[in-house]
Design an enzyme around this catalytic site. Structure first.
Site, mmCIF file in Angstrom:
data_model
loop_
_atom_site.group_PDB
_atom_site.id
_atom_site.type_symbol
_atom_site.label_atom_id
_atom_site.label_comp_id
_atom_site.label_asym_id
_atom_site.label_seq_id
_atom_site.Cartn_x
_atom_site.Cartn_y
_atom_site.Cartn_z
ATOM 1 N N HIS A 51 10.954 25.449 11.734
ATOM 2 C CA HIS A 51 10.297 26.634 11.422
ATOM 3 C C HIS A 51 8.348 27.077 11.356
ATOM 4 O O HIS A 51 8.367 28.443 10.481
ATOM 5 C CB HIS A 51 10.996 26.911 10.087
ATOM 6 C CG HIS A 51 11.955 27.963 9.520
ATOM 7 N ND1 HIS A 51 11.165 29.878 10.203
ATOM 8 C CD2 HIS A 51 12.877 28.239 9.887
ATOM 9 C CE1 HIS A 51 11.247 30.071 9.745
ATOM 10 N NE2 HIS A 51 13.412 29.879 9.339
ATOM 11 N N GLU A 87 12.113 29.820 17.132
ATOM 12 C CA GLU A 87 12.671 28.490 16.666
ATOM 13 C C GLU A 87 13.513 27.839 18.132
ATOM 14 O O GLU A 87 14.794 28.659 18.640
ATOM 15 C CB GLU A 87 13.837 27.870 15.385
ATOM 16 C CG GLU A 87 12.955 28.997 14.454
ATOM 17 C CD GLU A 87 13.692 29.565 13.132
ATOM 18 O OE1 GLU A 87 14.742 28.634 13.030
ATOM 19 O OE2 GLU A 87 13.251 30.818 13.269
#
Length: 592
Positions: A208, A342
């Site tokens: 992340h 991501e």
């Protein structure tokens, strides 16, 4: 497609953290790194520390709490280093924010699982709900709440491991994961996962990390140019759970298959809060309030480690290329302070058998693997970095030229330059004809081999032997271009170099001291050396007619387009800002 402007608690928390992120001072080298002592503590009975890895150019800092990436230091176009990832300055700040996933490793299931449940081998598993009625990033005890064991540390890599026990957050199976961070030789930060389990489970790991290529606390990322190689996105409902449909991006605000400035797609509401009772400003058609969307990536083949996206900041000159072997990419921009990309399986894959990834199932005896690379190519990034407006595979332009095409810091250090000059208003590389042209076309610069004062032939000013720096001596220095611009003849005209006779083969060094055979030799050599490149010859305005006509004849012989410029405004004998724009416009018209 439904527009998803609502963010649940976790996303709101992420934005709050980003709003308070700090910045390291810019330096000419990554000297102001985060302090290791500020991250040394003990959590859950395990030691936590900060690890710094580097290849001597790019430096990354990670901590074994949650696998946070707390620093990636890269140079901007002026050589200044800045931390380009969202971070806090010490471990207490991370602990004080309930271990939010911003910048953390994600697992055992990154992204969302709808209704906090899935069925595997006929058994339904109920999971922890931490995102409304759903499960986000593996629940409340996932990777982002774990102190990882540090297995190995080298100058350029860190290997960590962790174990999530059977039943953690409702997931079946004890899963052991190895996480490796590496700063690669080609200036990437590579993240590699491998995981095994002792009973069937689901597995989808990611990271992340948040970026702002201008560094923090830059105002926003609306000035960034984004490109994502994806023909589709997963349709989602109002709580961001996929419906199962894949929607084409063509004609929508999700089409990033060509470079797009974020401010053209993401609506920036006027500053300040609206008056009580006043509705929020409407999002214009063709724009979104923010992005939190899974893109269905175009891969050369399933599981291939391909370039899947790139991002460029014209402000800093930094280019980020993203390479991944996963089918999905969650693109998140939130409140515009930063962005995340991501790599992952699609959200809620366990409940959608048609999605790639075999329902995200991992069984005993199998090994889950995942590689993503965040690469910062072209070190050191210069202000001429037009490569950043185009991804790998886009047309590459090389220039073989004289002083009209030079700029200090762009061409080789031992070459003579003209720009910038005190008596000419062109002060920035962005004002040069070639930078303007390449950006207008969405191309990338491969090589600029321009040398001030050089001639195409081997006879220079005052009749001296200029063979060592002549255009004909630099044919092999243009890299691997798709397009070549030969911008010369000016000095041959002004130096009154001899034109000689037309000759199209068997050239000697003495032949090439004359303009006509030298130009023929040059074009012949370029065609043979770069058989797949489109070659253009550019001819300056106001040259003696003998040079003009000779150029026309030789270019006709080799079927190479000759672009004859006209009405070029000049200062101190060289194109001004106005002249550079005119050159660019004439080239754009001639190369349609």
């Amino acid at each position: 497609m439904k527009k998803t402007g609502l963010f649940k608690f976790a996303a709101i928390c992420a934005l709050a953290l980003l709003g308070s992120l700090s910045v390291n001072a810019q330096t000419k080298a990554p000297g102001n790194l985060l302090n290791k002592s500020d991250f040394e503590t003990e959590i859950d009975g395990k030691k936590v520390s900060l690890y710094t890895i580097t290849n001597g150019r790019i430096t990354a800092q990670v901590t074994n709490l949650a696998g946070y990436i707390v620093g990636i230091y890269t140079p901007d176009k002026n050589g200044n280093y800045t931390n380009v990832v969202g971070h806090n300055d010490n471990i207490q700040q991370y602990q004080g924010f309930s271990r939010n996933p911003v910048g953390a490793a994600l697992g055992r299931y990154a992204n969302r699982i709808g209704n906090a449940s899935f069925t595997l081998d006929g058994k339904k598993y109920e999971l922890t709900k931490n995102n409304g009625e759903h499960t986000l990033h593996g629940g409340t005890k996932g990777f982002d709440h774990t102190v990882w064991d540090v297995e190995k540390v080298t100058d350029d890599s860190v290997v960590m491991s962790c174990v999530l026990e059977d039943g953690t957050d409702g997931f079946p199976g004890t899963i052991k994961t190895f996480l490796t961070f590496t700063v690669t030789e080609d200036d990437g930060v590579k993240i590699e996962y491998s995981a095994t389990t002792d009973k069937p489970t689901v597995c989808n790991l990611s990271h992340h990390v948040y970026f702002n290529l201008n560094g923090f606390p830059a105002e926003n990322v609306l000035d960034h140019v984004f490109c994502i190689f994806a023909d589709g996105v997963t349709e989602v409902d109002n709580s961001l759970i996929p419906t199962g449909k894949i929607l084409p991006v063509g004609g929508t605000a999700f089409d990033f298959r060509k470079p797009v400035l974020l401010s053209e797609r993401q609506f920036a509401a006027p500053a300040g809060r609206p008056a009580p009772g006043t509705p929020a400003p409407a999002v214009p058609e063709g724009m979104v309030r923010s992005y939190d969307q899974n893109f269905c990536l175009n891969h050369t083949k399933a599981g291939a480690l391909d370039e899947v996206a790139y991002v460029y900041s014209p402000t800093s000159g930094r280019l980020l290329e993203v390479f991944s072997d996963q089918p999905g990419l969650q693109f998140f921009t939130g409140n515009r302070v930063a962005f995340a990309m991501e790599s992952q399986l699609y959200p809620d894959t366990p409940n959608h058998p048609a999605f790639p990834g075999n329902s995200a199932v991992l069984r005993p005896g199998e090994t889950y693997t995942h590689t993503v690379i965040y690469k910062f190519p072209g070190f050191p990034k210069s202000s001429a970095s037009t490569a950043a407006v185009a991804p790998s595979g886009t047309k590459k332009v090389s220039i073989l030229g004289d002083s009209y095409s030079t700029f200090k810091g762009i061409i080789p250090d031992n070459y003579a330059t003209f720009y910038p000059d005190n008596n000419n208003d062109v002060k920035k590389v962005e004002e040069t004809w070639w930078d303007l042209y390449i950006k207008a076309k969405g191309y990338q610069l491969e090589k600029n081999d321009s040398w001030g004062g050089t001639t195409i032939c081997g006879t220079g000013y005052f009749g001296r032997d200029a063979s060592a720096t002549a255009f004909t001596s630099r044919v092999d220095l243009l890299g691997n271009p798709d397009i070549i611009f030969v911008f010369g003849g000016t000095n041959d005209a002004w130096a009154n170099s001899p034109v000689g006779e037309y000759k199209y083969s068997n050239w000697t060094k003495e032949d090439c001291k004359n303009f006509r055979p030298a130009l023929a030799n040059l074009l012949d050599s370029l065609k043979k050396r770069y058989p797949n490149a489109q070659i253009y010859s550019i001819l300056n305005s106001e040259l003696r007619e003998e040079i003009n006509e000779s150029s026309r004849e030789v270019c006709r012989h080799y079927n190479i387009p000759l672009i004859e410029l006209h009405d070029i405004d000049k200062q101190n004998g060289h194109p001004s800002i106005s002249g550079m724009k005119s050159i660019c416009e004439q080239l754009l018209a001639a190369t349609k």
